[in-house]
Design an enzyme around this catalytic site. Structure first.
Site, mmCIF file in Angstrom:
data_model
loop_
_atom_site.group_PDB
_atom_site.id
_atom_site.type_symbol
_atom_site.label_atom_id
_atom_site.label_comp_id
_atom_site.label_asym_id
_atom_site.label_seq_id
_atom_site.Cartn_x
_atom_site.Cartn_y
_atom_site.Cartn_z
ATOM 1 N N SER A 119 0.851 -1.246 -0.128
ATOM 2 C CA SER A 119 -0.036 -0.103 0.099
ATOM 3 C C SER A 119 0.876 1.194 0.121
ATOM 4 O O SER A 119 0.226 2.326 0.048
ATOM 5 C CB SER A 119 -1.031 -0.073 1.282
ATOM 6 O OG SER A 119 -0.261 -0.617 2.212
ATOM 7 N N GLU A 152 -5.346 0.013 -7.923
ATOM 8 C CA GLU A 152 -4.328 0.821 -8.547
ATOM 9 C C GLU A 152 -3.031 0.083 -9.013
ATOM 10 O O GLU A 152 -2.871 -1.015 -8.398
ATOM 11 C CB GLU A 152 -3.710 1.691 -7.170
ATOM 12 C CG GLU A 152 -4.516 2.593 -6.613
ATOM 13 C CD GLU A 152 -3.662 3.545 -5.698
ATOM 14 O OE1 GLU A 152 -3.366 4.589 -5.765
ATOM 15 O OE2 GLU A 152 -3.476 2.874 -4.724
ATOM 16 N N ASN A 190 -3.933 6.101 -0.777
ATOM 17 C CA ASN A 190 -3.384 6.086 0.644
ATOM 18 C C ASN A 190 -2.715 7.460 0.929
ATOM 19 O O ASN A 190 -2.717 7.904 2.027
ATOM 20 C CB ASN A 190 -2.441 5.036 0.911
ATOM 21 C CG ASN A 190 -3.294 3.660 1.169
ATOM 22 O OD1 ASN A 190 -4.462 3.845 1.502
ATOM 23 N ND2 ASN A 190 -2.626 2.526 0.850
HETATM 24 N N1 CAA Z 1 -16.866 -10.104 0.824
HETATM 25 C C1 CAA Z 1 -17.783 -10.060 0.043
HETATM 26 N N2 CAA Z 1 -18.965 -9.178 -0.003
HETATM 27 C C2 CAA Z 1 -19.023 -8.355 1.072
HETATM 28 C C3 CAA Z 1 -17.909 -8.173 2.060
HETATM 29 C C4 CAA Z 1 -16.818 -9.099 2.177
HETATM 30 N N3 CAA Z 1 -15.770 -8.932 2.866
HETATM 31 N N4 CAA Z 1 -18.343 -7.099 2.770
HETATM 32 C C5 CAA Z 1 -19.348 -6.580 2.427
HETATM 33 N N5 CAA Z 1 -19.736 -7.212 1.346
HETATM 34 C C6 CAA Z 1 -21.014 -6.734 0.536
HETATM 35 C C7 CAA Z 1 -22.367 -6.928 1.242
HETATM 36 O O1 CAA Z 1 -22.730 -8.386 1.071
HETATM 37 C C8 CAA Z 1 -23.243 -5.904 0.512
HETATM 38 O O2 CAA Z 1 -23.646 -6.433 -0.525
HETATM 39 P P1 CAA Z 1 -24.963 -6.162 -1.369
HETATM 40 O O3 CAA Z 1 -24.686 -4.692 -1.709
HETATM 41 O O4 CAA Z 1 -25.311 -7.202 -2.411
HETATM 42 O O5 CAA Z 1 -25.981 -6.071 -0.217
HETATM 43 C C9 CAA Z 1 -22.194 -4.713 0.588
HETATM 44 O O6 CAA Z 1 -20.968 -5.349 0.256
HETATM 45 C C10 CAA Z 1 -22.228 -3.777 1.416
HETATM 46 O O7 CAA Z 1 -22.061 -4.586 2.912
HETATM 47 P P2 CAA Z 1 -23.005 -4.332 4.299
HETATM 48 O O8 CAA Z 1 -24.473 -4.203 3.886
HETATM 49 O O9 CAA Z 1 -22.649 -5.457 5.044
HETATM 50 O O10 CAA Z 1 -22.092 -3.185 5.056
HETATM 51 P P3 CAA Z 1 -22.141 -1.711 4.445
HETATM 52 O O11 CAA Z 1 -23.150 -1.153 3.747
HETATM 53 O O12 CAA Z 1 -21.977 -0.825 5.757
HETATM 54 O O13 CAA Z 1 -20.892 -1.552 3.535
HETATM 55 C C11 CAA Z 1 -18.430 -1.429 3.263
HETATM 56 C C12 CAA Z 1 -19.319 -2.122 3.983
HETATM 57 C C13 CAA Z 1 -18.385 -1.854 1.709
HETATM 58 C C14 CAA Z 1 -17.160 -2.189 3.794
HETATM 59 C C15 CAA Z 1 -18.530 0.276 3.361
HETATM 60 O O14 CAA Z 1 -18.666 0.445 5.021
HETATM 61 C C16 CAA Z 1 -17.601 0.879 3.035
HETATM 62 O O15 CAA Z 1 -17.351 1.181 1.550
HETATM 63 N N6 CAA Z 1 -16.515 1.288 3.779
HETATM 64 C C17 CAA Z 1 -15.240 2.210 3.302
HETATM 65 C C18 CAA Z 1 -14.310 0.841 2.683
HETATM 66 C C19 CAA Z 1 -13.042 1.442 2.333
HETATM 67 O O16 CAA Z 1 -12.759 2.771 2.279
HETATM 68 N N7 CAA Z 1 -11.953 1.032 1.912
HETATM 69 C C20 CAA Z 1 -10.612 1.104 1.695
HETATM 70 C C21 CAA Z 1 -9.772 1.131 2.581
HETATM 71 S S1 CAA Z 1 -8.285 1.495 1.948
HETATM 72 C C22 CAA Z 1 -7.644 0.384 1.363
HETATM 73 O O17 CAA Z 1 -8.020 -0.687 1.470
HETATM 74 C C23 CAA Z 1 -6.109 0.674 1.065
HETATM 75 C C24 CAA Z 1 -5.026 0.227 1.776
HETATM 76 O O18 CAA Z 1 -4.208 0.001 1.281
HETATM 77 C C25 CAA Z 1 -5.028 0.605 3.429
#
Ligand code: CAA
Length: 291
Positions: A119, A152, A190
């Site tokens: 990352s 990315e 990031n």
């Molecule tokens: N695997 C498969 N599907 C998943 C899943 C997983 N691990 N986690 C969630 N889902 C699916 C759910 O089944 C749901 O599907 P539907 O739309 O079909 O219903 C959908 O994703 C939404 O999930 P939830 O309803 O359970 O929960 P939510 O609406 O609160 O969403 C989230 C969860 C998608 C994680 C949301 O909170 C989100 O987008 N958070 C921010 C995530 C983010 O910013 N990520 C980047 C982090 S930075 C990074 O990763 C880079 C790095 O190097 C650090």
């Protein structure tokens, strides 16, 4: 370059997500780790996440079984050697990643593409220590991998065009969108996201807000799906701190100094969800703010 077998190194939260989306898209996957427990947990997680997709009608049961059948696990890095593309998703520590590439190298086919899901670490530097800097690039997924649309793609200074095109083809086949970033500390996502999280920790440290008010403010006031502290716990506080250190060292600007409170949480071993404690305590039914 035709890619059919993908080696994934590391079965943690990123590695198992990568194995999930690759097998779902029809690739054969070999996933390695140093711990059999980690491999077992990863397969359980993939099954659980795929089952969720099945229950929401996004995948057929038979498709899930076929995808799971395409994932092989191994404790022996040599088994990764026959892959057409390797995605390293081990711990975010340069020495660890470098040692993995060194151990892997003797087992590789000459045309295997090597990539890292780092990352923040320099792709050019990681590449320069392998026998194939032109076939090396950054392949950076977002967490949770099955849900997040972006990958990315980061070219090191030596990365050649066929390597980039081959990786772009994989991103397209798994139905995600690639964003091309230059090889500077923490790339695009990031570079922007983690200083925002670090600033949220400063806001907490200075007492401007508490965990709940900070997260609520950004969820309701800026329409972020998760508050910055909840997101930090989700990413892992050790990873957030490692990224801030890479920015601080690599760009030599004090605006990237890690918040002492973030360091303190990491020192305590409160790394977020994965250790059940971070800015929230996850040991009960509902997450409870720790400040
Ligand atoms: N695997 C498969 N599907 C998943 C899943 C997983 N691990 N986690 C969630 N889902 C699916 C759910 O089944 C749901 O599907 P539907 O739309 O079909 O219903 C959908 O994703 C939404 O999930 P939830 O309803 O359970 O929960 P939510 O609406 O609160 O969403 C989230 C969860 C998608 C994680 C949301 O909170 C989100 O987008 N958070 C921010 C995530 C983010 O910013 N990520 C980047 C982090 S930075 C990074 O990763 C880079 C790095 O190097 C650090």
């Amino acid at each position: 370059m035709s890619i059919q077998t993908i080696g994934v190194i590391g079965a943690g939260q990123m590695g198992n997500g990568i194995a999930h989306v690759m097998s779902q898209a029809g690739y054969d996957v070999v996933m390695s780790d140093v711990s059999q427990d980690a491999l077992n947990r990863a397969m359980e997680t993939i099954r659980k996440n795929m089952s969720r997709q099945v229950s929401r009608g996004k995948m057929a049961e038979a498709e899930m079984e076929a995808a799971l059948g395409r994932i092989k696990t191994t404790l022996d890095l040599a088994d990764i050697g026959a892959s057409d593309l390797v995605i390293e998703a081990a711990t975010e520590r340069e020495a660890v990643k470098q040692a993995i590439f060194e151990d892997l190298q003797p087992h590789l086919k000459p045309d295997t593409i090597l990539t890292s899901n780092t990352s923040s670490i320099s792709i050019t530097r990681l590449a320069s220590r392998t026998d194939r800097p032109e076939k090396f690039m950054g392949f950076h997924f977002m967490n949770p991998v099955p849900v997040m649309q972006l990958v990315e793609l980061i070219r090191g200074i030596a990365t050649d065009e066929p390597t980039y095109k081959a990786c772009l083809g994989v991103v397209e086949r798994i139905g995600k969108t690639a964003s091309s970033a230059e090889d500077f500390p923490a790339f695009i996502v990031n570079r922007i996201l983690v200083p925002m999280i670090n600033e949220a920790v400063y806001v907490l440290y200075e007492g401007v807000g508490n965990v709940k008010s900070i997260d609520e403010a950004m969820k309701l006031g800026a329409n972020h799906p998760m508050g910055p502290l909840e997101l930090a716990d989700f990413i892992g506080l050790d990873t957030c701190l490692a990224i801030m250190n890479v920015l601080h060292d690599g760009l030599a600007d004090t605006k990237y100094r890690p918040c002492p409170l973030l360091t303190k949480y990491v020192e305590a071993g409160w790394l977020g969800r994965k250790t059940k404690r971070g800015f929230y305590d996850y040991r009960g039914e509902e997450p409870v703010p720790t400040r």
